[in-house]
Design a protein around this motif. Structure first.
Motif, PDB file in Angstrom:
ATOM      1  N   ILE A  64      43.393  34.312  41.154  1.00  0.00           N
ATOM      2  CA  ILE A  64      44.037  33.415  42.118  1.00  0.00           C
ATOM      3  C   ILE A  64      45.109  32.576  41.423  1.00  0.00           C
ATOM      4  CG2 ILE A  64      43.668  31.428  43.642  1.00  0.00           C
ATOM      5  CD1 ILE A  64      40.874  32.555  44.224  1.00  0.00           C
ATOM      6  N   GLY A  65      44.794  32.118  40.189  1.00  0.00           N
ATOM      7  CA  GLY A  65      45.753  31.325  39.428  1.00  0.00           C
ATOM      8  C   GLY A  65      47.004  32.113  39.083  1.00  0.00           C
ATOM      9  N   VAL A  66      46.825  33.367  38.668  1.00  0.00           N
ATOM     10  CA  VAL A  66      47.967  34.222  38.335  1.00  0.00           C
ATOM     11  C   VAL A  66      48.816  34.473  39.572  1.00  0.00           C
ATOM     12  CG1 VAL A  66      48.631  36.537  37.591  1.00  0.00           C
ATOM     13  CG2 VAL A  66      46.818  35.317  36.387  1.00  0.00           C
ATOM     14  N   TRP A  67      48.142  34.689  40.696  1.00  0.00           N
ATOM     15  CA  TRP A  67      48.873  34.937  41.946  1.00  0.00           C
ATOM     16  C   TRP A  67      49.679  33.701  42.371  1.00  0.00           C
ATOM     17  CZ3 TRP A  67      48.106  32.792  46.924  1.00  0.00           C
ATOM     18  CH2 TRP A  67      48.833  33.412  47.943  1.00  0.00           C
ATOM     19  N   SER A  68      49.079  32.496  42.141  1.00  0.00           N
ATOM     20  CA  SER A  68      49.767  31.254  42.519  1.00  0.00           C
ATOM     21  C   SER A  68      50.905  30.938  41.563  1.00  0.00           C
ATOM     22  CB  SER A  68      48.770  30.092  42.547  1.00  0.00           C
ATOM     23  OG  SER A  68      47.734  30.339  43.472  1.00  0.00           O
ATOM     24  N   GLY A  69      50.700  31.267  40.265  1.00  0.00           N
ATOM     25  CA  GLY A  69      51.739  31.035  39.271  1.00  0.00           C
ATOM     26  C   GLY A  69      51.800  29.603  38.779  1.00  0.00           C
ATOM     27  N   GLY A  70      52.586  29.397  37.733  1.00  0.00           N
ATOM     28  CA  GLY A  70      52.795  28.062  37.184  1.00  0.00           C
ATOM     29  C   GLY A  70      51.539  27.462  36.575  1.00  0.00           C
ATOM     30  N   LEU A  71      51.365  26.170  36.792  1.00  0.00           N
ATOM     31  CA  LEU A  71      50.222  25.425  36.244  1.00  0.00           C
ATOM     32  C   LEU A  71      48.905  25.853  36.873  1.00  0.00           C
ATOM     33  CD1 LEU A  71      49.477  23.099  34.304  1.00  0.00           C
ATOM     34  CD2 LEU A  71      49.796  21.517  36.219  1.00  0.00           C
ATOM     35  N   SER A  72      48.963  26.504  38.016  1.00  0.00           N
ATOM     36  CA  SER A  72      47.747  26.942  38.709  1.00  0.00           C
ATOM     37  C   SER A  72      46.915  27.888  37.858  1.00  0.00           C
ATOM     38  CB  SER A  72      48.108  27.625  40.030  1.00  0.00           C
ATOM     39  OG  SER A  72      48.756  26.723  40.890  1.00  0.00           O
ATOM     40  N   ILE A  73      47.573  28.652  36.974  1.00  0.00           N
ATOM     41  CA  ILE A  73      46.831  29.589  36.110  1.00  0.00           C
ATOM     42  C   ILE A  73      45.823  28.831  35.262  1.00  0.00           C
ATOM     43  CG2 ILE A  73      47.028  31.273  34.242  1.00  0.00           C
ATOM     44  CD1 ILE A  73      49.833  31.913  35.226  1.00  0.00           C
ATOM     45  N   VAL A  74      46.266  27.739  34.628  1.00  0.00           N
ATOM     46  CA  VAL A  74      45.371  26.946  33.776  1.00  0.00           C
ATOM     47  C   VAL A  74      44.296  26.259  34.602  1.00  0.00           C
ATOM     48  CG1 VAL A  74      45.248  25.021  32.143  1.00  0.00           C
ATOM     49  CG2 VAL A  74      47.207  26.561  32.099  1.00  0.00           C
ATOM     50  N   LEU A  75      44.710  25.646  35.710  1.00  0.00           N
ATOM     51  CA  LEU A  75      43.769  24.893  36.539  1.00  0.00           C
ATOM     52  C   LEU A  75      42.685  25.797  37.121  1.00  0.00           C
ATOM     53  CD1 LEU A  75      46.223  22.500  38.439  1.00  0.00           C
ATOM     54  CD2 LEU A  75      44.746  21.961  36.509  1.00  0.00           C
ATOM     55  N   PHE A  76      43.095  26.927  37.674  1.00  0.00           N
ATOM     56  CA  PHE A  76      42.116  27.841  38.269  1.00  0.00           C
ATOM     57  C   PHE A  76      41.226  28.483  37.211  1.00  0.00           C
ATOM     58  CE2 PHE A  76      44.570  27.612  42.204  1.00  0.00           C
ATOM     59  CZ  PHE A  76      43.562  27.701  43.154  1.00  0.00           C
ATOM     60  N   SER A  77      41.750  28.694  36.017  1.00  0.00           N
ATOM     61  CA  SER A  77      40.944  29.261  34.928  1.00  0.00           C
ATOM     62  C   SER A  77      39.825  28.294  34.533  1.00  0.00           C
ATOM     63  CB  SER A  77      41.819  29.566  33.714  1.00  0.00           C
ATOM     64  OG  SER A  77      42.787  30.551  34.027  1.00  0.00           O
ATOM     65  N   ILE A  78      40.187  27.024  34.374  1.00  0.00           N
ATOM     66  CA  ILE A  78      39.183  26.009  34.036  1.00  0.00           C
ATOM     67  C   ILE A  78      38.156  25.875  35.151  1.00  0.00           C
ATOM     68  CG2 ILE A  78      38.821  23.552  33.578  1.00  0.00           C
ATOM     69  CD1 ILE A  78      41.595  23.508  32.285  1.00  0.00           C
ATOM     70  N   PHE A  79      38.658  25.842  36.389  1.00  0.00           N
ATOM     71  CA  PHE A  79      37.767  25.739  37.542  1.00  0.00           C
ATOM     72  C   PHE A  79      36.808  26.924  37.592  1.00  0.00           C
ATOM     73  CE2 PHE A  79      36.923  26.952  41.989  1.00  0.00           C
ATOM     74  CZ  PHE A  79      36.227  25.829  42.408  1.00  0.00           C
ATOM     75  N   GLY A  80      37.311  28.126  37.321  1.00  0.00           N
ATOM     76  CA  GLY A  80      36.477  29.327  37.354  1.00  0.00           C
ATOM     77  C   GLY A  80      35.378  29.302  36.307  1.00  0.00           C
ATOM     78  N   VAL A  81      35.709  28.832  35.100  1.00  0.00           N
ATOM     79  CA  VAL A  81      34.711  28.748  34.028  1.00  0.00           C
ATOM     80  C   VAL A  81      33.603  27.762  34.395  1.00  0.00           C
ATOM     81  CG1 VAL A  81      34.326  27.996  31.650  1.00  0.00           C
ATOM     82  CG2 VAL A  81      36.287  29.442  32.193  1.00  0.00           C
ATOM     83  N   VAL A  82      34.008  26.590  34.903  1.00  0.00           N
ATOM     84  CA  VAL A  82      33.016  25.563  35.272  1.00  0.00           C
ATOM     85  C   VAL A  82      32.134  26.035  36.423  1.00  0.00           C
ATOM     86  CG1 VAL A  82      32.718  23.233  36.185  1.00  0.00           C
ATOM     87  CG2 VAL A  82      34.458  23.672  34.448  1.00  0.00           C
ATOM     88  N   LEU A  83      32.770  26.579  37.461  1.00  0.00           N
ATOM     89  CA  LEU A  83      32.012  27.054  38.622  1.00  0.00           C
ATOM     90  C   LEU A  83      31.109  28.218  38.243  1.00  0.00           C
ATOM     91  CD1 LEU A  83      31.451  26.841  41.647  1.00  0.00           C
ATOM     92  CD2 LEU A  83      33.361  28.410  42.038  1.00  0.00           C
ATOM     93  N   GLY A  84      31.613  29.141  37.419  1.00  0.00           N
ATOM     94  CA  GLY A  84      30.809  30.284  36.990  1.00  0.00           C
ATOM     95  C   GLY A  84      29.582  29.849  36.212  1.00  0.00           C
ATOM     96  N   ALA A  85      29.764  28.867  35.313  1.00  0.00           N
ATOM     97  CA  ALA A  85      28.633  28.355  34.529  1.00  0.00           C
ATOM     98  C   ALA A  85      27.608  27.678  35.424  1.00  0.00           C
ATOM     99  CB  ALA A  85      29.136  27.386  33.458  1.00  0.00           C
TER     100      ALA A  85
END
Length: 250
Positions: A64-85
């Motif tokens: 989703i972050g890659v699709w959104s582009g920009g800073l969203s890649i970092v934000l969604f990556s962090i969110f995904g790690v936290v939510l996944g854990a």
């Protein structure tokens, strides 16, 4: 001079509180790790389920972050790690709880153990009545009213439940009284579903009324004499309350 001493005492108190929190946190981590190791040895699907869940949620978030582009890649990556854990920890807690209930099923005292580990504002009094065959009735006070939970042979438990309901009804008037037999037979409630069954009961009384009921029924129990609580064997790691709290705090 006194002001300096007060500052020193305050500093010492803060340092002691910090050390206490640090020790408690370390104990929770150790408890979680021990519970995880025990469950991992008994449940071969635990680690694959946790890993797949973590990877799937993280991958979706990154996509989703890659699709959104920009800073969203970092934000969604962090969110995904936290939510996944978080979801992986929830899976661990649920599967551990299910395993413990399966081991406790059918053992004397299992219902008392399950009631003692319930979350929420429940007032549990184990063994208000019992037989020499380790059948027992436990009393629970909650928002629904008074609930009697019996465990053991239904033929012996039912008269105990009827007796306790009759004694209690004389004292509490119109307050609702429920009775439950723990088991897998018709009309019985399985041990693993006991807490869910109680939480689904309608709320009929307030917290203040619960306090009043508890005082009156405690006096009744003292007068009548406590029942013998079954002391049957519990499975290793059966005390789930600490693990559940640790998982929720994570």
């Amino acid at each position: 001079m006194a002001k300096t001493r007060n500052k020193a005492e305050l500093k010492a108190a803060k340092a002691e509180a910090k050390a206490t929190r640090k020790t408690a946190s370390k104990q929770r981590r150790q408890q979680l790790w021990q519970a995880f190791q025990m469950q991992r040895k008994e449940d071969r699907r635990l680690v694959p389920y946790m890993a797949l869940t973590f990877l799937a949620i993280t991958a979706i978030s990154v996509a989703i972050g890659v699709w959104s582009g920009g800073l969203s890649i970092v934000l969604f990556s962090i969110f995904g790690v936290v939510l996944g854990a978080l979801v992986a920890f929830i899976i661990f807690g649920r599967r551990t709880q299910k395993s413990v209930y399966a081991k406790a099923e059918g053992q004397s005292g299992a219902a008392a153990w399950a009631l003692d580990n319930m979350r929420g504002k429940w007032r549990v009094t184990p063994g208000v009545a019992a037989t020499g065959h380790l059948d027992a009735v436990h009393r629970v006070i909650g928002k629904p009213g008074v609930i009697f939970v019996g465990e053991g042979a239904p033929a012996r438990v039912k008269p105990l439940l009827a007796q306790e309901k009759k004694r209690t009804a004389r004292l509490i008037g119109d307050t609702p009284i429920y009775d439950i037999i723990v088991g897998n037979g018709e009309g019985e409630v399985p041990l693993a579903k006991l807490e869910r069954h109680l939480t689904k009961l309608p709320g009929n009384i307030s917290a203040k009324e619960m306090d009043s009921l508890e005082s009156r029924l405690t006096a009744l129990s003292t007068k009548g004499g406590p029942g013998a609580v079954p002391k049957g064997p519990m499975p290793p790691g059966a005390k789930m309350r600490g693990v559940q709290r640790a998982v929720r705090r994570k």
